[in-house]
Design an enzyme around this catalytic site. Structure first.
Site, mmCIF file in Angstrom:
data_model
loop_
_atom_site.group_PDB
_atom_site.id
_atom_site.type_symbol
_atom_site.label_atom_id
_atom_site.label_comp_id
_atom_site.label_asym_id
_atom_site.label_seq_id
_atom_site.Cartn_x
_atom_site.Cartn_y
_atom_site.Cartn_z
ATOM 1 N N HIS A 75 -107.132 9.092 2.477
ATOM 2 C CA HIS A 75 -105.804 9.311 1.894
ATOM 3 C C HIS A 75 -105.125 7.987 1.528
ATOM 4 C CE1 HIS A 75 -104.242 8.968 6.177
ATOM 5 N NE2 HIS A 75 -103.230 8.390 5.546
ATOM 6 N N SER B 84 -102.209 4.360 9.264
ATOM 7 C CA SER B 84 -103.318 5.040 8.598
ATOM 8 C C SER B 84 -104.356 4.007 8.181
ATOM 9 C CB SER B 84 -102.818 5.788 7.366
ATOM 10 O OG SER B 84 -102.023 6.886 7.730
ATOM 11 N N ASP C 80 -111.745 11.438 7.063
ATOM 12 C CA ASP C 80 -110.690 10.735 6.318
ATOM 13 C C ASP C 80 -110.992 9.243 6.232
ATOM 14 O OD1 ASP C 80 -108.390 9.958 5.076
ATOM 15 O OD2 ASP C 80 -107.035 11.017 6.415
#
Length: 768
Positions: free
Chosen positions: A89, A658, A225
C-alpha cells in the site's frame, strides 16, 4: 513540600487507573537516547543488541538500513545492491501510475526480471538519517519566557534556519528540525535523500491487498502487503537525479533476513517514521474527538466511499483511476471507527479526567506549583469551549468541501484569480500558470467528472444540511434561493458549465489568462464556488481555530512540563512527528472480546479458507497461489507443512510506520509492519496494553511470493538469509556468503548448532 506518604498514595492511585509509568511495550523512542532510557529494559526483554548496534554515528548500525519512503511510509534496505522493501500500500500509487487497462499491474502484479526492466518513479524519494542532534539550546536561545505564541514561533523558525544552514553548509545533506513535547525540546536530523527510486516488484492486489477493506485494520490478517523498489545513486554512491547511467546504491547496512521465524514471547523491534500521535491530550480534547470530530468525518467518508465503490465496480478505467484514492479514503474512515471503539472500551475520557484530578491535587499541595499550574486545566476547558461550532465546521470544510476533487482542484485557480484581481504583474501571473500547468496531466489522468459530480451533490448536501446556517459560505445562499437546496440540480449546473471538468478546458482557461483574457476564469462556477468556500473558511473558521490552537500549544507545553515533574519515575516519550523512532515489544496474542482469543500468527491455510468462503470479493486469490497450496510447494519458507503469512506483536506504531521493518533480538528482519488491529487504533491517543497490536507480514511469506509464486528468485539471491542457532549467533543460509559482521563458527560448532536448532524448531512446532 509534598509528603512522601502523599507521593505514595498518588502513585498507588495512578497505578489503579493505569496512568503511571508506561508499560515497556508503549512508546516511540528517540534512537539517540536508547542507551540512557531503554537499552537495559530492551535487553531484559530479550534483545541481544546494544543501543550502538541500533543507532550509531561512528559505525554502521540498523539506522543505516532504514529510509523514509516518499515522506509518508518507511522502507528498509534488504540487500547490498540497494533493494528496498516496503508495503504494497506504500508503493500503491507508483504501481497505479505504471498501470493501464492494457498493463494492469494492480491486478496482475509486476516483477522486473532484470535491472533494465525496473521502472523509474519521478518525484519518489528515499531518505536516510545520517545523525541526530539535540539542538534545544540553540533553538530556544534569545526567546523570552512570556512572548506571544505566534512571535515565539517566528523567532524559533529563524533560529532553526540558522542552525540548519550552519549544519549542512558545504555538504549535499539536508537538515530537519522538529519540536518535541510541544516545543520544550528540539532535535535535528541530518538527512541524505536519494531521488532515483525504481519499482522492482509488487504482487497482484489479490495478494498485496488480500482482504481489502473487509480486513483493513483487522486481525486475523492474511495480507501479503509488500512491494520492492531499488535505490539508485551516481557513480560516487551519492544521490543523483534519474539517469540510465546511475547504479544501485550500496547502503552502509542492510538487514539480514531470518528464516527461523517467530514464536510467542519473542522480542521485536520496529524501526521507522511514525507520523502523528497525541498521547498527552486532556480529556477535553478526547471528548471532542470522540463526540464531535470522528462521527462527522466517518459519516462524510462513508457516503463518499459508497459512491466511489459503485462507479469503480461499473468501469475498469474508473477502478484504476480511483484505486489509490479509494484506499486512502477508506483507510482513515475505518481507522476512526476503530479508534472511537477503542477509546470507549478503554474508558479513556474517564482515565484522562482521573489523571487531571491527580494533577490538580499535586498542584494544590505546593504554593510554587499553584502559581505556575494553578489555573491550567481551567484554561484548557475555556479554550476547548471556544471551538464549539468551529471544529465541526473545519471538519466539513476539510472532508466534505475538499472531498470534492473539482473544488479542491479549483482552489489553485482561485489563487490565480486573486493575483489577477490584485493586478499583480503579468510575470507573477505567468509563473503561477507555469506551476499549475505542470500538474494538469497528472490530475486529469486519474479524474472522472461524472463520478466526482455524484460526490459533489452528496457531500455538499451534507455540508449544507449538517452545519448551522450561520456557518455557511455565501455560495450556499445561492443554492438555497436558486436551486431550493437541491445540490443535484446545482451539480448539473456547475459540471455542465465549468471548464475545469476536462483537461482541454483547464488548458484553454490558462492559455486565455496568459494572453490577458480572464473573464472565463472569473465566471467559472467551480472557481466561484471554491472561492466562496475558501473565503468563508479563511475569514470565519481558521482564525479562531488557529488562535485557540496557539493557546492550547502553550498550555500543553506547560502541562507536560508539570507531568514530567510530577511523574519523575516515568519515562516520557515524545509524540510521533514523522521522525525516526524505535518501538519495541514482543510477539503476543490478545483477547479482542469476552470469550475470544486470537493467536499471534496466521498461515496460508487461512487464505484458502477465506477464498473458499465466497464471503467477499476481497478474498479472491490467484490460481497460482492455489496451485502452490495444493502441492504444499512452500520451498524453504514453510514450517511443518504450513506457510506463515502474518503475525502480531505489542509494538507501539502508527501511520508512517507502514513498511517499517520488524526486527528480532539479533537485528535480523522477521517481518514488515503494515497495520494495527482495529481495537488498537486508539493508540494514537492512548495506549491500551491489552488491546494494542501491530500487524506484520512474515518475511518468509514475502520470500515465498517472490521466489515460488513470482519466479523472481534472482531477488532472493541478493539478500542475506540467516538461520539462527540456539545461542542467538546468526548463521548464513547455505546459499549465501556471510557478511563480515556475522559470527563464524567451526564445523563442529555448526553441526551442534544445527542439531540444537532442529530440536528447538520441533519443540516450537509442538508448542504451537
Amino acid at each position: 513540600m509534598i509528603s512522601k506518604r502523599l507521593v505514595a498514595l498518588f502513585a498507588a492511585a495512578c497505578l489503579s487507573l493505569g496512568i503511571t509509568t508506561a508499560r515497556p511495550d508503549e512508546g516511540m523512542w528517540l534512537p539517540m537516547l536508547l542507551k540512557q532510557l531503554n537499552e537495559s529494559e530492551m535487553q531484559k526483554k530479550g534483545m541481544k543488541l546494544t543501543a550502538d548496534d541500533i543507532y550509531s554515528i561512528n559505525q554502521s548500525s540498523l539506522k543505516d538500513a532504514i529510509v523514509s519512503f516518499g515522506g509518508f511510509c518507511t522502507g528498509e534496505m534488504i540487500s547490498p545492491e540497494g533493494l528496498l522493501l516496503t508495503n504494497h500500500h506504500c508503493g500503491y500509487g507508483q504501481i497505479q501510475q505504471h498501470s493501464s487497462v492494457e498493463k494492469d499491474y494492480l491486478t496482475d502484479g509486476f516483477w522486473a526480471m532484470n535491472r533494465a526492466q525496473e521502472l523509474p518513479n519521478p518525484g519518489l524519494t528515499a531518505t536516510f538519517i545520517v545523525r541526530m542532534e539535540d539542538v534545544t539550546k540553540q533553538i530556544l536561545e534569545g526567546i523570552p519566557a512570556n512572548v506571544a505564541e505566534a512571535e515565539r514561533e517566528a523567532m524559533i523558525q529563524r533560529n532553526m534556519a540558522n542552525v540548519r544552514r550552519a549544519s549542512t553548509a558545504g555538504t549535499h545533506y539536508d537538515a530537519v528540525i522538529k519540536p518535541y513535547f510541544y516545543g520544550n525540546e528540539y532535535y535535528m536530523y541530518i538527512t541524505e535523500t536519494f531521488r532515483d527510486i525504481r519499482l522492482v516488484g509488487a504482487p497482484p492486489s489479490s495478494i498485496g491487498k488480500f482482504g481489502g477493506d473487509t480486513d483493513n485494520w483487522m486481525w486475523p490478517r492474511h495480507t501479503g502487503d509488500f512491494s520492492m523498489f531499488r535505490v539508485y545513486a551516481g557513480a560516487d554512491n551519492k544521490p543523483a537525479d534519474y539517469s540510465p547511467n546511475n547504479v544501485p546504491y550500496k547502503p552502509k547496512h542492510h538487514l539480514p533476513i531470518s528464516l527461523s521465524g517467530i514464536k510467542e514471547g519473542d522480542f521485536t523491534l520496529v524501526f521507522g517514521f511514525p507520523g502523528r500521535t497525541n498521547e498527552y491530550l486532556t480529556s477535553h480534547a478526547i471528548q471532542e474527538i470522540y463526540e464531535v470530530s470522528n462521527p462527522a468525518k466517518i459519516k462524510i467518508r462513508d457516503t463518499k466511499l459508497g459512491i466511489l465503490d459503485k462507479d469503480m465496480k461499473a468501469s475498469d478505467a474508473v477502478r484504476i483511476q480511483y484505486a489509490a484514492k479509494y484506499a486512502s479514503v477508506a483507510n482513515a474512515w475505518k481507522k476512526w471507527i476503530g479508534e472511537s471503539r477503542g477509546l470507549r472500551k478503554a474508558n479513556t475520557i474517564q482515565k484522562k479526567k482521573a489523571l487531571e484530578q491527580q494533577f490538580n491535587q499535586w498542584v494544590a499541595a505546593d504554593a510554587t506549583r499553584q502559581q505556575k499550574y494553578g489555573n491550567l486545566l481551567a484554561q484548557f476547558e475555556q479554550n476547548y469551549k471556544k471551538l464549539d461550532g468551529i471544529t465541526i465546521s473545519r471538519d466539513y470544510y476539510m472532508e466534505a468541501a475538499n472531498g470534492v476533487e473539482l473544488i479542491r482542484y479549483a482552489s489553485d485557480y482561485v489563487k490565480l484569480n486573486d493575483l489577477i484581481q490584485a493586478k499583480a504583474p503579468q510575470e507573477a501571473i505567468n509563473e503561477q500558470i507555469t506551476r499549475m500547468e505542470k500538474g494538469i496531466a497528472g490530475f486529469y489522468k486519474d479524474y472522472n467528472a461524472p463520478t466526482d459530480k455524484k460526490v459533489f451533490a452528496a457531500l455538499l448536501g451534507m455540508y449544507y444540511n449538517d452545519i448551522d446556517p450561520k456557518m455557511h459560505p455565501e455560495a450556499f445562499k445561492t443554492v438555497r434561493q436558486k436551486y431550493k437546496g437541491d445540490f443535484s440540480k446545482y451539480a448539473d449546473d456547475v459540471y455542465s458549465k465549468s471548464f475545469l471538468t476536462s483537461e482541454a478546458g483547464a488548458r484553454k482557461v490558462l492559455q486565455e489568462v496568459k494572453t490577458g483574457k480572464s473573464q472565463r476564469l472569473i465566471n467559472d462556477p467551480a472557481v466561484q464556488l471554491a472561492s466562496s468556500i475558501n473565503a468563508y473558511y479563511n475569514a470565519k473558521v481558521l482564525p479562531t481555530y488557529t488562535q485557540v490552537n496557539d493557546n492550547l500549544n502553550l498550555l500543553y507545553r506547560t502541562y507536560i512540563t508539570g507531568l514530567r515533574v510530577m511523574q519523575q519515575d516515568r519515562k516520557f516519550y515524545p509524540d510521533a512527528n514523522s521522525t525516526l523512532r524505535v518501538a519495541y515489544g514482543k510477539v503476543e496474542p490478545y483477547d479482542p472480546v469476552d470469550g475470544v482469543k486470537y493467536k499471534y500468527y496466521t498461515t496460508l491455510e487461512g487464505i484458502i479458507e477465506k477464498a473458499a468462503s465466497g464471503a467477499a470479493e476481497d478474498y479472491a486469490i490467484p490460481a497460482r497461489l492455489q496451485e502452490l497450496y495444493d502441492k504444499k510447494d512452500y520451498g524453504p519458507y514453510g514450517v511443518n507443512g504450513e506457510l506463515p503469512v502474518a503475525f502480531i506483536a505489542s509494538n507501539h506504531t502508527t501511520g508512517g510506520n507502514s513498511g517499517s521493518p520488524v526486527i528480532n533480538a539479533n537485528g535480523q528482519l522477521i517481518g514488515t509492519n503494515f497495520d494495527r488491529n482495529w481495537e488498537g487504533t486508539m493508540s494514537d491517543l492512548a495506549y491500551n496494553p491489552d488491546q494494542v497490536r501491530n500487524i506484520s507480514v512474515d518475511v518468509r511469506y514475502v520470500l515465498f511470493i517472490v521466489d515460488k509464486f513470482a519466479g523472481a528468485g534472482h531477488l532472493v539471491k541478493e539478500m542475506t538469509l540467516v538461520q539462527d542457532d540456539t545461542s542467538g549467533l546468526p548463521q548464513v543460509d547455505s546459499r549465501k556468503k556471510a557478511p563480515a559482521v556475522e559470527t563464524k563458527l567451526s564445523k563442529k560448532e555448526k553441526k551442534k548448532a544445527r542439531k540444537e536448532a532442529k530440536k528447538k524448531a520441533k519443540e516450537a512446532a509442538e508448542a504451537n
